[in-house]
Design a protein around this motif. Structure first.
Motif, PDB file in Angstrom:
ATOM      1  N   ASN A   1      -5.991 -12.317  -1.277  1.00  0.00           N
ATOM      2  CA  ASN A   1      -5.290 -12.102  -2.544  1.00  0.00           C
ATOM      3  C   ASN A   1      -4.586 -10.747  -2.586  1.00  0.00           C
ATOM      4  O   ASN A   1      -4.507 -10.110  -3.638  1.00  0.00           O
ATOM      5  CB  ASN A   1      -6.241 -12.240  -3.737  1.00  0.00           C
ATOM      6  CG  ASN A   1      -6.781 -13.641  -3.869  1.00  0.00           C
ATOM      7  OD1 ASN A   1      -6.066 -14.610  -3.618  1.00  0.00           O
ATOM      8  ND2 ASN A   1      -8.044 -13.756  -4.229  1.00  0.00           N
ATOM      9  N   ALA A   2      -4.100 -10.322  -1.428  1.00  0.00           N
ATOM     10  CA  ALA A   2      -3.364  -9.067  -1.362  1.00  0.00           C
ATOM     11  C   ALA A   2      -2.034  -9.225  -2.094  1.00  0.00           C
ATOM     12  O   ALA A   2      -1.396 -10.269  -2.032  1.00  0.00           O
ATOM     13  CB  ALA A   2      -3.115  -8.681   0.096  1.00  0.00           C
ATOM     14  N   THR A   3      -1.642  -8.194  -2.790  1.00  0.00           N
ATOM     15  CA  THR A   3      -0.361  -8.212  -3.492  1.00  0.00           C
ATOM     16  C   THR A   3       0.777  -8.030  -2.489  1.00  0.00           C
ATOM     17  O   THR A   3       0.565  -7.574  -1.349  1.00  0.00           O
ATOM     18  CB  THR A   3      -0.295  -7.082  -4.532  1.00  0.00           C
ATOM     19  OG1 THR A   3      -0.299  -5.821  -3.839  1.00  0.00           O
ATOM     20  CG2 THR A   3      -1.445  -7.171  -5.527  1.00  0.00           C
ATOM     21  N   ASP A   4       1.984  -8.347  -2.925  1.00  0.00           N
ATOM     22  CA  ASP A   4       3.155  -8.110  -2.073  1.00  0.00           C
ATOM     23  C   ASP A   4       3.264  -6.631  -1.730  1.00  0.00           C
ATOM     24  O   ASP A   4       3.630  -6.277  -0.611  1.00  0.00           O
ATOM     25  CB  ASP A   4       4.431  -8.594  -2.760  1.00  0.00           C
ATOM     26  CG  ASP A   4       4.536 -10.107  -2.821  1.00  0.00           C
ATOM     27  OD1 ASP A   4       3.842 -10.803  -2.044  1.00  0.00           O
ATOM     28  OD2 ASP A   4       5.328 -10.606  -3.648  1.00  0.00           O
ATOM     29  N   GLN A   5       2.921  -5.776  -2.682  1.00  0.00           N
ATOM     30  CA  GLN A   5       2.988  -4.339  -2.434  1.00  0.00           C
ATOM     31  C   GLN A   5       1.975  -3.913  -1.371  1.00  0.00           C
ATOM     32  O   GLN A   5       2.286  -3.097  -0.510  1.00  0.00           O
ATOM     33  CB  GLN A   5       2.765  -3.537  -3.726  1.00  0.00           C
ATOM     34  CG  GLN A   5       2.930  -2.032  -3.538  1.00  0.00           C
ATOM     35  CD  GLN A   5       4.327  -1.649  -3.096  1.00  0.00           C
ATOM     36  OE1 GLN A   5       5.302  -1.998  -3.756  1.00  0.00           O
ATOM     37  NE2 GLN A   5       4.449  -0.930  -1.988  1.00  0.00           N
ATOM     38  N   GLN A   6       0.776  -4.461  -1.423  1.00  0.00           N
ATOM     39  CA  GLN A   6      -0.228  -4.122  -0.408  1.00  0.00           C
ATOM     40  C   GLN A   6       0.223  -4.579   0.972  1.00  0.00           C
ATOM     41  O   GLN A   6       0.046  -3.853   1.955  1.00  0.00           O
ATOM     42  CB  GLN A   6      -1.570  -4.759  -0.759  1.00  0.00           C
ATOM     43  CG  GLN A   6      -2.264  -4.090  -1.924  1.00  0.00           C
ATOM     44  CD  GLN A   6      -3.494  -4.846  -2.371  1.00  0.00           C
ATOM     45  OE1 GLN A   6      -3.476  -6.074  -2.498  1.00  0.00           O
ATOM     46  NE2 GLN A   6      -4.568  -4.112  -2.618  1.00  0.00           N
ATOM     47  N   LEU A   7       0.801  -5.760   1.049  1.00  0.00           N
ATOM     48  CA  LEU A   7       1.288  -6.242   2.344  1.00  0.00           C
ATOM     49  C   LEU A   7       2.461  -5.398   2.831  1.00  0.00           C
ATOM     50  O   LEU A   7       2.567  -5.099   4.022  1.00  0.00           O
ATOM     51  CB  LEU A   7       1.671  -7.717   2.263  1.00  0.00           C
ATOM     52  CG  LEU A   7       0.508  -8.680   2.048  1.00  0.00           C
ATOM     53  CD1 LEU A   7       1.019 -10.111   1.899  1.00  0.00           C
ATOM     54  CD2 LEU A   7      -0.511  -8.592   3.171  1.00  0.00           C
TER      55      LEU A   7
END
Length: 105
Positions: free
Chosen positions: A61-67
């Motif tokens: 459930n990583a956010t787009d920002q984390q990726l």
């Protein structure tokens, strides 16, 4: 994010090989194939790590920002931002599993 990248020899090996040269690579699949080939032929012992690393981040459930931050912390000479990172990494995992004879679920 650098600490996560540093702990994954497979992701480091893959991203080290990722370059964007439109004269050599005509598509994202060509770029991905080159990176996977680098891992499988030069660092075959890291292929499981790459698979596990990508599977974890894509299913955490990583956010787009984390990726995006994760990708930015890598050694890739290929610019990806925002919503483009998730499908790219998902395609990497899919192609990696296909080449290893382990289709994605």
């Amino acid at each position: 994010m650098r600490e996560f990248v540093a702990k994954s020899p497979g992701f480091r090996a893959f991203t080290r090989a990722i370059i964007h040269d439109p004269l050599i690579f005509r598509s994202h699949d060509d770029i991905i194939d080159f990176g996977i080939g680098h891992v499988l032929h030069q660092f075959p012992d890291t292929a499981d790590d790459l698979d596990n690393f990508l599977d974890y981040w894509l299913n955490a459930n990583a956010t787009d920002q984390q990726l995006e931050d994760l990708w930015a912390a890598s050694n890739a000479d290929f610019f990806l931002i925002g919503e483009a990172v998730r499908p790219f990494l998902a395609r990497v995992l899919e192609m990696l599993r296909e080449q290893r004879g382990k289709p994605s679920p």
